[in-house]
Design an enzyme around this catalytic site. Structure first.
Site, PDB file in Angstrom:
ATOM      1  CD  GLU A  48      -2.988  -0.706   2.390  1.00 17.46           C
ATOM      2  OE1 GLU A  48      -4.170  -1.043   2.229  1.00 17.46           O
ATOM      3  OE2 GLU A  48      -2.567  -0.176   3.447  1.00 17.46           O
ATOM      4  CB  CYS A  49       0.810   4.354   0.180  1.00 12.03           C
ATOM      5  SG  CYS A  49       1.076   6.113  -0.136  1.00 12.03           S
ATOM      6  N   GLY A  50       3.487   3.549   0.139  1.00 11.61           N
ATOM      7  CA  GLY A  50       4.927   3.337   0.154  1.00 11.61           C
ATOM      8  C   GLY A  50       5.311   1.908  -0.176  1.00 11.61           C
ATOM      9  CE1 TYR A 110       1.414  -0.215  -7.584  1.00 14.70           C
ATOM     10  CE2 TYR A 110       1.280   2.167  -7.312  1.00 14.70           C
ATOM     11  CZ  TYR A 110       1.186   1.051  -8.115  1.00 14.70           C
ATOM     12  OH  TYR A 110       0.847   1.193  -9.444  1.00 14.70           O
ATOM     13  CB  THR A 130      -3.564   0.128  -4.276  1.00 16.61           C
ATOM     14  OG1 THR A 130      -3.574   0.121  -2.841  1.00 16.61           O
ATOM     15  CG2 THR A 130      -4.195  -1.147  -4.783  1.00 16.61           C
TER      16      THR A 130
END
Length: 437
Positions: free
Chosen positions: A328-330, A332, A429
């Site tokens: 997720e985010c970082g 990803y 994501t």
């Protein structure tokens, strides 16, 4: 034991809610009150400060992302064996998105849902009697949201305190204390908001200083009495994110820190084992786990160390050959081919997905996300709708060739387009999943 509960709200961000809340949490704890904190909205940083102040786990409650039954369940859990809950509002008390009633994400939704009073923090710098007009607006804006008392923050003098306080009390709203202007009470910030509690070199001393100020400036007895007994119906975990596996390898270190507290708590409550490992310490996901989860955080501050973590990279590549990996985010960003840092230097990442990201070419992405999953992954099944949040400055500079993981829309349902990526067992994501829609 039935806890009492109170929402701490303000007209806007920057009014001093977080410093007041943290100071009150520690001040009540010093008194022997078993006090816990809750933060409203999609904020995974402030619960860490609440935990640092109380030495008890913090929690997020988000009325947009979480169905009312899930809010009730999580809130009742947080209230178990507690005497006082202090619920800190995000932004202004009524700030949320325009959507169905009581699903806006604003703290005022929780005031209505739980029937809780509000302690209003007013930054009165640059004004005096005008503060009463603002307080009056809060008192009458929504009949279902009761303003129980007021704190005057950042007063400049005794005269300033009297002018502001007398005007507000003339409305019938009690002023339970005033805090003098002191810039050293402000917590440090950086590009995604506050520096996290675990990174503040003298966090405990700073919290003690905040508590000293609250004890000297505020009527703690009156604040405790303003809180209302927290007796709400039993909720449900039906819309919670189920554990993605029985044994979850969870990256946890200075680069991977952003996981909503309720997610880890509910995974454990549902029977999952969580095994932490540190990519920055060059640790691979444990081989006896059946899924690997890379949460968000600040990999853009540590790209060189991550690129040099040969054991971590080799281990996660081996893991991904047979078992799911999700970022997720970082997380990803680290699953991609490369990450460009703030100085424009490109660092090779794990290459488990084919995109590349940059922190040099920044663009803020912020807001609620509704994600319709195009394929099964760690956060749900194909066709399932997940509610979450996105907040980052990094951007994709090479989309790569992987299939998108989801079609996303904003909090109002306005379509944004494809998001994330899926290749084999690996998915990722930029949005953080909070709950099932």
């Amino acid at each position: 034991m039935t806890a009492r509960a109170l929402i701490i709200g303000a007209p806007r961000s920057g009014s001093g809610k977080t410093s007041v809340t943290i100071g009150l949490l520690r001040a009540f704890q010093r008194r022997g009150v078993k006090v816990r904190g809750i933060k409203t909205g999609p904020d995974y940083i402030d619960p860490g400060f609440h935990q640092a102040a109380t030495r008890l786990p913090g929690l997020n409650l988000d009325s947009w992302a979480m169905a009312p039954d899930l809010l009730r369940h999580l809130a009742r859990e947080q209230a178990e064996d507690a005497e006082l809950l202090l619920i800190e509002s995000a932004m202004g008390l009524f700030d949320g998105i325009v959507t169905e009633p009581n699903r806006s994400g604003a703290a005022s939704d929780l005031a209505r849902l739980f029937g809780l009073p509000v302690l209003l923090v007013l930054d009165v710098s640059g004004q005096s009697q005008t503060a009463a007009a603002i307080a009056c607006g809060f008192m009458h804006y929504d009949a279902q949201v009761k303003i129980a008392a007021c704190i005057l923050n950042r007063t400049g003098s005794e005269r300033h305190k009297k002018l502001s306080g007398d005007a507000i009390e003339a409305l019938g709203l009690p002023v339970v204390g005033t805090i003098l202007r002191d810039p050293t009470l402000t917590l440090p910030e950086r590009h995604l908001g506050l520096v996290q509690a675990s990174e503040h070199p003298e966090m405990d001393a700073h919290i003690d200083r905040l508590a000293d100020v609250m004890e000297q400036s505020l009527d703690l007895d009156a604040i405790f009495e303003a809180a209302k007994p927290f007796d709400i119906p039993t909720g449900s975990t039906e819309r919670a994110l189920p554990p993605p596996g029985q044994r979850i390898a969870l990256a946890e270190d200075a680069a991977f820190t952003f996981l909503y507290p309720h997610i880890k708590r509910e995974w454990r409550a549902m029977g999952a084992d969580i095994v932490s490992f540190s990519p920055l310490a060059d640790e691979a996901p444990p081989a006896d786990c059946d899924i690997c989860w890379l949460p968000g955080g600040y990999p853009e501050l540590h790209p060189g160390r991550l690129a040099a973590a040969e054991n971590f990279i080799a281990g996660i590549r081996t893991f991904a050959q047979t078992r799911p990996v999700h970022g997720e985010c970082g997380g990803y960003m680290v699953l991609g081919e490369a990450l460009e840092d703030a100085d424009g230097v490109t660092h090779a990442m794990t290459g488990l997905l084919s995109h590349s990201t940059s922190f040099a070419k920044r663009k803020m992405n912020l807001g609620y996300r509704q994600a319709s999953l195009l394929d099964a992954c760690a956060i749900g099944t194909a066709g399932e709708m997940i509610r979450g949040h996105e907040f980052h400055y990094a951007r994709v500079i090479d989309a790569g060739s992987d299939q998108p993981l989801a079609m996303i829309a904003d909090g109002r349902g306005v379509e944004i387009g494809p998001s994330g990526a899926k290749r084999g067992h690996v998915s990722g994501t930029f949005f953080h999943a909070i709950a099932r829609a």
